[in-house]
Design a protein around this motif. Sequence first.
Motif, PDB file in Angstrom:
ATOM      1  N   ARG A  99       0.829  -1.206   0.000  1.00  0.00           N
ATOM      2  CA  ARG A  99       0.000   0.000   0.000  1.00  0.00           C
ATOM      3  C   ARG A  99       0.862   1.253   0.000  1.00  0.00           C
ATOM      4  O   ARG A  99       0.570   2.213  -0.715  1.00  0.00           O
ATOM      5  CB  ARG A  99      -0.940  -0.019   1.197  1.00  0.00           C
ATOM      6  CG  ARG A  99      -2.007  -1.106   1.073  1.00  0.00           C
ATOM      7  CD  ARG A  99      -2.916  -1.106   2.230  1.00  0.00           C
ATOM      8  NE  ARG A  99      -3.658   0.158   2.241  1.00  0.00           N
ATOM      9  CZ  ARG A  99      -4.708   0.368   2.999  1.00  0.00           C
ATOM     10  NH1 ARG A  99      -5.134  -0.565   3.814  1.00  0.00           N
ATOM     11  NH2 ARG A  99      -5.329   1.523   2.959  1.00  0.00           N
TER      12      ARG A  99
ATOM     13  N   ALA B 266      -5.755   4.826  -5.373  1.00  0.00           N
ATOM     14  CA  ALA B 266      -6.931   4.051  -4.969  1.00  0.00           C
ATOM     15  C   ALA B 266      -6.548   2.809  -4.173  1.00  0.00           C
ATOM     16  O   ALA B 266      -7.165   2.510  -3.144  1.00  0.00           O
ATOM     17  CB  ALA B 266      -7.747   3.657  -6.195  1.00  0.00           C
ATOM     18  N   SER B 267      -5.533   2.093  -4.618  1.00  0.00           N
ATOM     19  CA  SER B 267      -5.144   0.884  -3.894  1.00  0.00           C
ATOM     20  C   SER B 267      -4.348   1.212  -2.645  1.00  0.00           C
ATOM     21  O   SER B 267      -4.491   0.548  -1.617  1.00  0.00           O
ATOM     22  CB  SER B 267      -4.344  -0.049  -4.799  1.00  0.00           C
ATOM     23  OG  SER B 267      -3.127   0.556  -5.176  1.00  0.00           O
TER      24      SER B 267
ATOM     25  N   LEU C  26      -4.503   3.976  -0.719  1.00  0.00           N
ATOM     26  CA  LEU C  26      -5.300   4.619   0.326  1.00  0.00           C
ATOM     27  C   LEU C  26      -6.513   3.795   0.733  1.00  0.00           C
ATOM     28  O   LEU C  26      -7.250   4.181   1.628  1.00  0.00           O
ATOM     29  CB  LEU C  26      -5.739   6.010  -0.142  1.00  0.00           C
ATOM     30  CG  LEU C  26      -4.593   6.987  -0.403  1.00  0.00           C
ATOM     31  CD1 LEU C  26      -5.121   8.293  -0.959  1.00  0.00           C
ATOM     32  CD2 LEU C  26      -3.787   7.215   0.855  1.00  0.00           C
TER      33      LEU C  26
ATOM     34  N   TRP D 288      -9.200   2.957  -1.117  1.00  0.00           N
ATOM     35  CA  TRP D 288     -10.476   3.279  -1.740  1.00  0.00           C
ATOM     36  C   TRP D 288     -10.981   2.127  -2.587  1.00  0.00           C
ATOM     37  O   TRP D 288     -12.187   1.907  -2.683  1.00  0.00           O
ATOM     38  CB  TRP D 288     -10.355   4.519  -2.615  1.00  0.00           C
ATOM     39  CG  TRP D 288      -9.968   5.751  -1.876  1.00  0.00           C
ATOM     40  CD1 TRP D 288     -10.165   6.007  -0.544  1.00  0.00           C
ATOM     41  CD2 TRP D 288      -9.312   6.886  -2.399  1.00  0.00           C
ATOM     42  NE1 TRP D 288      -9.666   7.227  -0.226  1.00  0.00           N
ATOM     43  CE2 TRP D 288      -9.134   7.807  -1.343  1.00  0.00           C
ATOM     44  CE3 TRP D 288      -8.859   7.226  -3.652  1.00  0.00           C
ATOM     45  CZ2 TRP D 288      -8.525   9.029  -1.517  1.00  0.00           C
ATOM     46  CZ3 TRP D 288      -8.246   8.455  -3.818  1.00  0.00           C
ATOM     47  CH2 TRP D 288      -8.090   9.345  -2.759  1.00  0.00           C
ATOM     48  N   ALA D 289     -10.082   1.384  -3.193  1.00  0.00           N
ATOM     49  CA  ALA D 289     -10.488   0.298  -4.090  1.00  0.00           C
ATOM     50  C   ALA D 289     -11.061  -0.888  -3.324  1.00  0.00           C
ATOM     51  O   ALA D 289     -11.818  -1.668  -3.887  1.00  0.00           O
ATOM     52  CB  ALA D 289      -9.302  -0.158  -4.930  1.00  0.00           C
TER      53      ALA D 289
ATOM     54  N   ARG E 187     -13.340  -0.989  -1.185  1.00  0.00           N
ATOM     55  CA  ARG E 187     -14.784  -0.870  -0.978  1.00  0.00           C
ATOM     56  C   ARG E 187     -15.595  -1.110  -2.243  1.00  0.00           C
ATOM     57  O   ARG E 187     -16.815  -1.111  -2.202  1.00  0.00           O
ATOM     58  CB  ARG E 187     -15.101   0.524  -0.436  1.00  0.00           C
ATOM     59  CG  ARG E 187     -14.452   0.796   0.879  1.00  0.00           C
ATOM     60  CD  ARG E 187     -14.814   2.164   1.398  1.00  0.00           C
ATOM     61  NE  ARG E 187     -13.768   2.567   2.331  1.00  0.00           N
ATOM     62  CZ  ARG E 187     -13.130   3.708   2.278  1.00  0.00           C
ATOM     63  NH1 ARG E 187     -13.426   4.578   1.360  1.00  0.00           N
ATOM     64  NH2 ARG E 187     -12.195   3.983   3.156  1.00  0.00           N
ATOM     65  N   LEU E 188     -14.919  -1.285  -3.359  1.00  0.00           N
ATOM     66  CA  LEU E 188     -15.591  -1.441  -4.640  1.00  0.00           C
ATOM     67  C   LEU E 188     -15.819  -2.916  -4.964  1.00  0.00           C
ATOM     68  O   LEU E 188     -15.140  -3.789  -4.420  1.00  0.00           O
ATOM     69  CB  LEU E 188     -14.751  -0.806  -5.745  1.00  0.00           C
ATOM     70  CG  LEU E 188     -14.504   0.695  -5.615  1.00  0.00           C
ATOM     71  CD1 LEU E 188     -13.509   1.143  -6.666  1.00  0.00           C
ATOM     72  CD2 LEU E 188     -15.801   1.458  -5.742  1.00  0.00           C
TER      73      LEU E 188
ATOM     74  N   ARG F 168     -12.562  -3.127  -8.757  1.00  0.00           N
ATOM     75  CA  ARG F 168     -11.345  -3.166  -7.945  1.00  0.00           C
ATOM     76  C   ARG F 168     -10.148  -3.659  -8.747  1.00  0.00           C
ATOM     77  O   ARG F 168      -9.018  -3.255  -8.496  1.00  0.00           O
ATOM     78  CB  ARG F 168     -11.585  -4.079  -6.736  1.00  0.00           C
ATOM     79  CG  ARG F 168     -10.542  -4.000  -5.684  1.00  0.00           C
ATOM     80  CD  ARG F 168     -10.920  -4.768  -4.437  1.00  0.00           C
ATOM     81  NE  ARG F 168     -11.400  -6.102  -4.728  1.00  0.00           N
ATOM     82  CZ  ARG F 168     -12.441  -6.652  -4.131  1.00  0.00           C
ATOM     83  NH1 ARG F 168     -13.097  -6.008  -3.215  1.00  0.00           N
ATOM     84  NH2 ARG F 168     -12.835  -7.872  -4.438  1.00  0.00           N
TER      85      ARG F 168
END
Length: 104
Positions: A23, A68-69, A71, A73-74, A76-77, A82
């Motif tokens: 991350r 996105a990856s 932090l 954010w991805a 939750r998708l 994702r």
Amino acid sequence: MALPDHPAADGRGQGGADDIGLRILSVLTGLVVAGLLVFAPYASLNRWGEADPLAAMLLLWSMVAGFASGLGWAARLPFVARLPLSSPACLGALVLAVFQIAGH
């Protein structure tokens, strides 16, 4: 927020997609690519000084996937959304952008 005593206490550190090192690397990749696009936008130009839309798109994809990856954010998708925002997608888009730019 305190860190857990055991590395796997919160479900991370087991080599999965939530590995903290991966991350951090993704966020750093996003920051470096964002800096490249802001401070050296000519990096996505071809040898004649014209814009290369494919190189710019790949660099932007790498930046967005890194943020996105990195932090979270991805996570939750749904899986289909994702996948292009994962850490491997960030690296893959960056490698393809480097190949595209090197081909100029």
